[in-house]
Write a protein that holds these residues in place. Structure first.
Motif, mmCIF file in Angstrom:
data_model
loop_
_atom_site.group_PDB
_atom_site.id
_atom_site.type_symbol
_atom_site.label_atom_id
_atom_site.label_comp_id
_atom_site.label_asym_id
_atom_site.label_seq_id
_atom_site.Cartn_x
_atom_site.Cartn_y
_atom_site.Cartn_z
ATOM 1 N N LEU A 1 -12.177 -10.299 -1.452
ATOM 2 C CA LEU A 1 -12.657 -9.043 -2.027
ATOM 3 C C LEU A 1 -12.135 -7.850 -1.229
ATOM 4 O O LEU A 1 -11.693 -6.849 -1.805
ATOM 5 C CB LEU A 1 -14.186 -9.028 -2.038
ATOM 6 C CG LEU A 1 -14.890 -9.984 -3.006
ATOM 7 C CD1 LEU A 1 -16.393 -9.962 -2.764
ATOM 8 C CD2 LEU A 1 -14.590 -9.626 -4.441
ATOM 9 N N GLY A 2 -12.170 -7.959 0.092
ATOM 10 C CA GLY A 2 -11.670 -6.871 0.930
ATOM 11 C C GLY A 2 -10.201 -6.605 0.723
ATOM 12 O O GLY A 2 -9.757 -5.448 0.691
ATOM 13 N N GLY A 3 -9.411 -7.666 0.571
ATOM 14 C CA GLY A 3 -7.990 -7.491 0.285
ATOM 15 C C GLY A 3 -7.764 -6.761 -1.017
ATOM 16 O O GLY A 3 -6.831 -5.948 -1.143
ATOM 17 N N GLY A 4 -8.603 -7.033 -1.995
ATOM 18 C CA GLY A 4 -8.490 -6.332 -3.273
ATOM 19 C C GLY A 4 -8.770 -4.846 -3.134
ATOM 20 O O GLY A 4 -8.061 -4.011 -3.712
ATOM 21 N N TYR A 5 -9.786 -4.486 -2.354
ATOM 22 C CA TYR A 5 -10.091 -3.068 -2.159
ATOM 23 C C TYR A 5 -8.973 -2.374 -1.378
ATOM 24 O O TYR A 5 -8.647 -1.213 -1.648
ATOM 25 C CB TYR A 5 -11.418 -2.918 -1.414
ATOM 26 C CG TYR A 5 -12.580 -3.588 -2.111
ATOM 27 C CD1 TYR A 5 -12.627 -3.667 -3.501
ATOM 28 C CD2 TYR A 5 -13.627 -4.160 -1.402
ATOM 29 C CE1 TYR A 5 -13.682 -4.289 -4.144
ATOM 30 C CE2 TYR A 5 -14.690 -4.776 -2.037
ATOM 31 C CZ TYR A 5 -14.703 -4.841 -3.410
ATOM 32 O OH TYR A 5 -15.747 -5.464 -4.064
ATOM 33 N N ALA A 6 -8.384 -3.082 -0.415
ATOM 34 C CA ALA A 6 -7.267 -2.501 0.324
ATOM 35 C C ALA A 6 -6.058 -2.290 -0.589
ATOM 36 O O ALA A 6 -5.347 -1.286 -0.479
ATOM 37 C CB ALA A 6 -6.894 -3.414 1.501
ATOM 38 N N LEU A 7 -5.814 -3.230 -1.505
ATOM 39 C CA LEU A 7 -4.723 -3.059 -2.475
ATOM 40 C C LEU A 7 -4.954 -1.836 -3.347
ATOM 41 O O LEU A 7 -4.024 -1.073 -3.642
ATOM 42 C CB LEU A 7 -4.598 -4.304 -3.357
ATOM 43 C CG LEU A 7 -3.721 -5.451 -2.863
ATOM 44 C CD1 LEU A 7 -3.652 -6.543 -3.919
ATOM 45 C CD2 LEU A 7 -2.330 -4.970 -2.524
ATOM 46 N N ALA A 8 -6.187 -1.674 -3.803
ATOM 47 C CA ALA A 8 -6.504 -0.522 -4.647
ATOM 48 C C ALA A 8 -6.269 0.780 -3.889
ATOM 49 O O ALA A 8 -5.727 1.751 -4.447
ATOM 50 C CB ALA A 8 -7.957 -0.609 -5.118
ATOM 51 N N LYS A 9 -6.651 0.807 -2.625
ATOM 52 C CA LYS A 9 -6.455 2.007 -1.809
ATOM 53 C C LYS A 9 -4.968 2.283 -1.625
ATOM 54 O O LYS A 9 -4.514 3.426 -1.740
ATOM 55 C CB LYS A 9 -7.125 1.830 -0.450
ATOM 56 C CG LYS A 9 -7.155 3.102 0.386
ATOM 57 C CD LYS A 9 -7.884 2.842 1.685
ATOM 58 C CE LYS A 9 -8.050 4.125 2.476
ATOM 59 N NZ LYS A 9 -8.986 5.060 1.850
ATOM 60 N N GLY A 10 -4.184 1.227 -1.359
ATOM 61 C CA GLY A 10 -2.746 1.409 -1.197
ATOM 62 C C GLY A 10 -2.080 1.870 -2.482
ATOM 63 O O GLY A 10 -1.182 2.723 -2.454
ATOM 64 N N SER A 11 -2.503 1.313 -3.618
ATOM 65 C CA SER A 11 -1.923 1.713 -4.899
ATOM 66 C C SER A 11 -2.207 3.182 -5.196
ATOM 67 O O SER A 11 -1.340 3.908 -5.702
ATOM 68 C CB SER A 11 -2.483 0.840 -6.025
ATOM 69 O OG SER A 11 -2.155 -0.518 -5.822
ATOM 70 N N GLU A 12 -3.418 3.597 -4.866
ATOM 71 C CA GLU A 12 -3.771 4.999 -5.110
ATOM 72 C C GLU A 12 -3.042 5.923 -4.151
ATOM 73 O O GLU A 12 -2.487 6.949 -4.551
ATOM 74 C CB GLU A 12 -5.284 5.163 -4.963
ATOM 75 C CG GLU A 12 -5.761 6.586 -5.176
ATOM 76 C CD GLU A 12 -7.211 6.770 -4.774
ATOM 77 O OE1 GLU A 12 -7.728 7.886 -4.949
ATOM 78 O OE2 GLU A 12 -7.809 5.801 -4.262
ATOM 79 N N ARG A 13 -3.010 5.575 -2.859
ATOM 80 C CA ARG A 13 -2.413 6.450 -1.849
ATOM 81 C C ARG A 13 -0.897 6.549 -2.007
ATOM 82 O O ARG A 13 -0.316 7.609 -1.758
ATOM 83 C CB ARG A 13 -2.777 5.929 -0.463
ATOM 84 C CG ARG A 13 -2.449 6.877 0.677
ATOM 85 C CD ARG A 13 -3.246 8.171 0.551
ATOM 86 N NE ARG A 13 -4.678 7.933 0.662
ATOM 87 C CZ ARG A 13 -5.336 7.905 1.818
ATOM 88 N NH1 ARG A 13 -4.686 8.073 2.945
ATOM 89 N NH2 ARG A 13 -6.636 7.723 1.835
ATOM 90 N N SER A 14 -0.253 5.465 -2.422
ATOM 91 C CA SER A 14 1.204 5.488 -2.577
ATOM 92 C C SER A 14 1.653 6.155 -3.871
ATOM 93 O O SER A 14 2.814 6.530 -4.012
ATOM 94 C CB SER A 14 1.751 4.059 -2.536
ATOM 95 O OG SER A 14 1.327 3.333 -3.677
ATOM 96 N N GLY A 15 0.748 6.275 -4.835
ATOM 97 C CA GLY A 15 1.120 6.831 -6.127
ATOM 98 C C GLY A 15 1.559 5.795 -7.133
ATOM 99 O O GLY A 15 1.949 6.144 -8.257
ATOM 100 N N LEU A 16 1.512 4.506 -6.766
ATOM 101 C CA LEU A 16 1.958 3.462 -7.683
ATOM 102 C C LEU A 16 1.065 3.384 -8.916
ATOM 103 O O LEU A 16 1.558 3.245 -10.042
ATOM 104 C CB LEU A 16 1.982 2.110 -6.958
ATOM 105 C CG LEU A 16 2.377 0.901 -7.816
ATOM 106 C CD1 LEU A 16 3.806 1.032 -8.318
ATOM 107 C CD2 LEU A 16 2.206 -0.400 -7.029
#
Length: 641
Positions: A474-489
């Motif tokens: 679950l934590g990895g999923g939240y980190a992915l979401a944060k990275g997707s948002e921060r990178s603009g992907l």
């Protein structure tokens, strides 16, 4: 040559882990942008999740390694979320000695220390970290209660009690097992529920089969209640010209073959009832299955100002009717597929309970008696479980002020206490409360001394049964979401999907739900929702659609893993008992997937509109997008009549 291929196959996991990152390197090299870097990380993790070359939880740790190295998100931001607070005066702040870089200091820092708002102004969700957010806390707290229920055999008592009520006629027996499995799966893990219910189902069916076989051999009779709608050669008679029927002598081998075929089909039907209802029941509550918590965490991460729109009460109001409808349709479909269309015989209307039914009923009665009277521990767990559910429902129901709004309000009147807080509170009580009262016993290690009983929960039991890997997943999923948002992907992908704006909203739901339901057959449902939800949220913002209108159906669709034994642990458990072929499960699951998507589409276009205000684009979804979507009733997410 054969030995070479066997060696390569044996080392396939190592080869995938070594070569896959290299094969994907052209993407970040040829397109040196943060979007491409984040896409590289997501594709790599998705393939590792699909192939299971590494354990799922280990793959979930990749954002801690890849995002800082690629300059997407600093490690401190992955591990520790900055607080989205602003305070009027520095006097309201409190300094905590945690050294950080200048770029991550909050307004009003003192020296080289990060400054945090006072703990009295910070809710549970806002002090969480990416790999241990409030949704993870809710997951752990819910499982603590589920482990206590399972540890004291309360779930088995509930299951046998319901089966004693519904009886053992085929259709009612199916319904009884499905109701019990679905109810238990709402509160404890789908895997534990299936592992408990499958042996009970097979024991009852074996007794039915043995009783029916012995009765048919001794008396030469058939049981019309458990008879499938198939022509039986033993019942046919030869009619001469005068019209009088002459009986034909039954062939014992044909009788046994027909009985074995009948028993096999009933066994297949009951096995699928258990695993399907475990998956269906999990969607009814926020803690029933992990994808539900993934959705809550993603909504809170992507839209911090959402006002706790997805909580236990709102989710239950939306998902419980969906679960009931899908469960009843699954029951009818499996009954038609395996027992035939003669519902009168399936229900045994007008028939007295036969000897084999009584024998099977006695098995359930015997198992129930072996449990004995309810112990103090079972009663205590039952009371705490009911208290937990009531606290969840009344914390912040939305229709009226809950106890969380009244007793623990923040500056805006919202509850400072989260569903995770309540779950952990009840879990801690279970560690404190003794399992016996008074319960003093002689200590075998120290003769002459007495010892107190164990608590309702002890750490050894929790440590053995708690799936800690899911917490990391679950934590990895939240980190992915944060990275997707921060990178603009996420924004880039959402903009690429803007042509969908011309497609009717219900059609978008059907297409996306079918896509997710297909994808979840091959990979973990947690991984599926983790990968899809951030993209769907950005797409919804780009086409001015309520984010929950597409995120809710796809979250439910990730639990529609009905076709393959490897799709979900409940499928694998019942498949291991034998009697089922992959083709049997695929045949039953294919249409059930279609039924599930249609039921989800009905739910999202009817009662969920009122629950989540899906008729207009919300203001909280406008905060982090450049699209001009006015949060007004005129800008509806639903097609106009």
């Amino acid at each position: 040559m054969a030995t070479c291929w066997q060696a390569l196959w044996a080392y396939r996991s190592y080869l995938i882990v070594f070569f896959l990152p290299i094969l994907l390197l052209p993407l970040p090299i040829l397109v040196p942008s943060k979007e491409a870097y984040c896409a590289y990380a997501i594709i790599l993790m998705a393939l590792f999740w699909c192939t299971e070359a590494l354990p799922l939880a280990v793959t979930a740790l990749f954002p801690i390694i890849l995002f800082p190295m690629m300059g997407i998100v600093d490690a401190s931001e992955i591990i520790q979320r900055p607080f989205p607070f602003s305070f009027e005066s520095p006097g309201e702040w409190q300094s905590v000695g945690m050294s950080v870089t200048e770029s991550h200091k909050l307004r009003g820092t003192v020296g080289d220390c990060r400054v945090f708002p006072p703990l009295s102004r910070v809710s549970a969700c806002q002090v969480a970290i990416e790999y241990l957010k409030d949704s993870n806390i809710l997951f752990v707290g819910g499982l603590l209660v589920a482990i206590a229920v399972e540890h004291w055999n309360l779930h088995k008592r509930i299951a046998l009690w319901v089966l004693l009520i519904v009886g053992v006629r085929p259709a009612l027996l199916m319904l009884g097992f499905m109701l019990v499995t679905a109810f238990l799966s709402m509160w404890i893990s789908n895997t534990a529920t299936s592992a408990m219910m499958a042996p009970i189902a097979h024991a009852v069916l074996d007794q039915l089969h043995s009783s029916q076989a012995s009765r048919n051999i001794e008396e030469g009779s058939n049981n019309p209640t458990f008879e499938l709608q198939e022509p039986s050669p033993q019942k046919e008679a030869t009619k001469p010209d005068n019209g009088h029927a002459l009986p034909v002598t039954s062939a014992p081998s044909e009788e046994r073959a027909h009985l074995s075929q009948e028993h096999l089909r009933l066994t297949q039907c009951m096995s699928l009832c258990v695993c399907y209802s475990a998956s269906i029941g999990g969607i009814a509550t926020l803690t029933g299955t992990s994808p539900n918590l993934v959705l809550q965490g993603q909504i809170n991460a992507l839209f911090p100002q959402n006002g706790n729109v997805v909580n236990f009460a709102s989710w239950f109001s939306f998902a419980f009717p969906t679960m009931v409808i899908l469960l009843l349709l699954a029951w009818l479909w499996l009954q038609i597929l395996f027992l035939g269309f003669n519902f009168r015989k399936n229900f045994g209307t007008g028939e007295k309970m036969q000897e084999q039914q009584q024998a099977a009923y006695c098995i359930i009665q015997t198992e129930y008696r072996l449990l004995g009277p309810m112990t103090f521990a079972e009663k205590a767990v039952s009371v705490l479980f009911v208290i937990l559910v009531l606290l969840w429902f009344t914390r912040e129901p939305g229709l009226f002020l809950g106890w969380g709004n009244l007793a623990f309000p923040n500056a805006t009147g919202e509850s400072m206490v989260s569903d995770g807080t309540v779950a952990i509170f009840i879990g801690v009580i279970m560690f404190v409360m003794p399992s016996k009262f008074p319960g003093l016993t002689q200590d075998p290690e120290n003769p002459g001394k007495v010892k107190a009983p164990l608590g309702l929960l002890d750490w050894k039991t929790v440590n053995q049964k708690m799936p800690w890997n899911i917490v990391l997943l679950l934590g990895g999923g939240y980190a992915l979401a944060k990275g997707s948002e921060r990178s603009g992907l996420s924004k880039w992908l959402g903009n690429k999907l803007t042509p969908l704006q011309s497609v009717p909203a219900p059609a978008i739901v059907v297409i996306l739900s079918l896509l997710v339901a297909t994808f979840t057959e091959c990979t973990s449902n947690v991984a599926t929702t983790t990968l899809f939800l951030p993209i769907l949220a950005s797409m919804a913002q780009a086409i001015c659609l309520h984010p929950l209108y597409v995120m809710l159906p796809c979250t439910l669709a990730s639990s529609l893993a009905f076709m393959l034994p490897v799709a979900t642990p409940p499928n694998a458990i019942v498949f291991s008992f034998g009697g089922l072929k992959v083709l049997d499960m695929a045949r039953a699951g294919f249409l059930l997937n279609i039924i599930g998507v249609l039921v989800i589409t009905l739910a999202i276009n009817s009662w969920s509109i009122t629950i989540f205000s899906l008729h207009s684009f919300p203001s909280w979804a406008q905060a982090n997008t450049t699209a001009q979507c006015l949060p007004s009733p005129a800008n509806t997410t639903m097609p106009s009549p």
